[in-house]
Design an enzyme around this catalytic site. Structure first.
Site, mmCIF file in Angstrom:
data_model
loop_
_atom_site.group_PDB
_atom_site.id
_atom_site.type_symbol
_atom_site.label_atom_id
_atom_site.label_comp_id
_atom_site.label_asym_id
_atom_site.label_seq_id
_atom_site.Cartn_x
_atom_site.Cartn_y
_atom_site.Cartn_z
ATOM 1 N N GLU A 170 0.828 -1.210 0.000
ATOM 2 C CA GLU A 170 0.000 0.000 0.000
ATOM 3 C C GLU A 170 0.859 1.254 0.000
ATOM 4 O O GLU A 170 2.013 1.241 0.408
ATOM 5 C CB GLU A 170 -0.935 0.017 1.212
ATOM 6 C CG GLU A 170 -0.311 -0.414 2.546
ATOM 7 C CD GLU A 170 0.780 0.475 3.064
ATOM 8 O OE1 GLU A 170 0.661 1.721 2.904
ATOM 9 O OE2 GLU A 170 1.763 -0.032 3.630
ATOM 10 N N GLU A 310 4.513 -0.656 1.573
ATOM 11 C CA GLU A 310 4.667 -0.944 0.143
ATOM 12 C C GLU A 310 4.665 -2.440 -0.157
ATOM 13 O O GLU A 310 4.751 -2.838 -1.317
ATOM 14 C CB GLU A 310 5.958 -0.324 -0.430
ATOM 15 C CG GLU A 310 6.103 1.165 -0.212
ATOM 16 C CD GLU A 310 7.471 1.698 -0.610
ATOM 17 O OE1 GLU A 310 8.221 0.961 -1.301
ATOM 18 O OE2 GLU A 310 7.808 2.827 -0.216
#
Length: 343
Positions: A170, A310
């Site tokens: 994310e 991430e």
């Protein structure tokens, strides 16, 4: 949630046969520890003695959060879109790890407060960030359902390309705030214990974050509604959809850090059997992550003090998963190697 999923616990019909194969590899029984547990889990999910983690895919989901306007993050909102552009150019930590481990990376705008013109960023934008959940629900039921569908569609695309294992990451400034609230409401953990520094808040910043989130929860207690809809982010809802669709299709999912574990908690809250398809890859450095993993009775593979997000922690752990699969597929057994079986 409009969409329903047909998710069953991993079938244990082959467990004896799989365990026998693992035990008869030319090694002392149980000597490869967690690798043996991982191999059993993956074989059960895939219902095979020869599992695969071929064509691994990574979904990087980006969106902004209205609660960021309350000063709950040290990073400004524009960092979300700036990092998405950086990812599209190949310059992020997630890019490096995907290249290293052979993952196909898909960078997806689910709700970033920016118009992109960069090639390499998929446009699945639902809105320009969520609303400020201190005053109103972060999104509508319809928007939540659309985000779930986006996650499902992305997984279907990956499966169509031959993917056997999925990683989700994310990018969204402020997304530790909804994650903390989900942990509190779904995991039964006191709110104060769920709140950490995020991207680097000071002690006073953490206290301010707690006061803001406490007020938001108190408002929700008066008004009601789904906590997933009232507090979530578009990238988080899409991640839930991806996790549930992956489980429905018997695909392994690597679970990253604090935010993705909060999404896993939400997915398991909706469909408990979905946890059978999850591999929890690391215990991050965000305050509360260890407790959230304990709520799920999850054993992370790594503890490296990571808190980048991430999906980077999950990508770092992939070689361990790959080793488990290679163990069961490539190691010789006692009979073929003509070694005396001594147990």
């Amino acid at each position: 949630m409009k969409r329903t999923f047909d998710i069953h616990p991993a079938c244990h019909r082959m467990e004896g046969e799989i365990q026998e194969k693992i035990d008869n590899l030319n090694k002392p029984k149980g000597s490869l520890g967690r690798l043996e547990e991982l191999a059993l889990q993956i074989c059960l999910v895939q219902q095979t003695l020869t599992p695969s983690v071929g064509h691994p895919c990574h979904l990087l989901l980006g969106a902004d959060h209205g609660i960021e306007r309350e000063g709950v993050s040290v990073s400004p909102r524009e960092v979300t879109w700036q990092q998405m552009v950086n990812f599209a150019r190949g310059g992020g930590g997630v890019n490096m790890f995907c290249r290293q481990h052979g993952f196909k990376l898909r960078i997806v705008d689910v709700g970033v407060d920016h118009d992109f013109s960069n090639e390499g960023i998929e446009d699945r934008k639902i809105a320009y960030g969520t609303r400020n959940f201190l005053y109103e629900p972060a999104m509508s039921e319809e928007q939540f359902d659309r985000a779930i569908d986006v996650g499902c569609e992305l997984v279907d695309d990956c499966i169509g390309e031959g993917c056997h294992i999925l990683c989700i990451g994310e990018m969204g400034i402020g997304n530790t705030s909804p994650s903390s609230i989900w942990m509190h409401l779904l995991g039964g953990v006191p709110l104060e214990a769920c709140i950490g520094a995020g991207a680097g808040l000071s002690a006073s910043g953490i206290r301010h974050k707690y006061e803001v989130l406490k007020q938001a929860v108190e408002r929700w207690e008066q008004t009601g509604g789904s906590p997933l809809v009232c507090f979530g982010g578009f990238e988080m809802a899409a991640a839930i959809g991806a996790m549930l669709r992956a489980a429905e299709c018997h695909l392994m999912v690597l679970i990253d850090g604090f935010i993705m574990t909060a999404c896993a908690l939400a997915a398991v809250h909706l469909y408990p059997a979905s946890q059978d398809y999850m591999i929890f890859t690391h215990q991050g450095d965000e305050s509360g992550h260890k407790m959230m993993l304990e709520v799920l009775h999850a054993k992370p593979l790594l503890n490296l003090g990571l808190r980048l997000g991430e999906g980077t922690g999950a990508l770092c752990a992939f070689p361990i998963v790959d080793s488990a699969v290679r163990m069961v597929n490539e190691m010789n057994n006692f009979q073929s190697a003509k070694i005396t079986k001594y147990f």
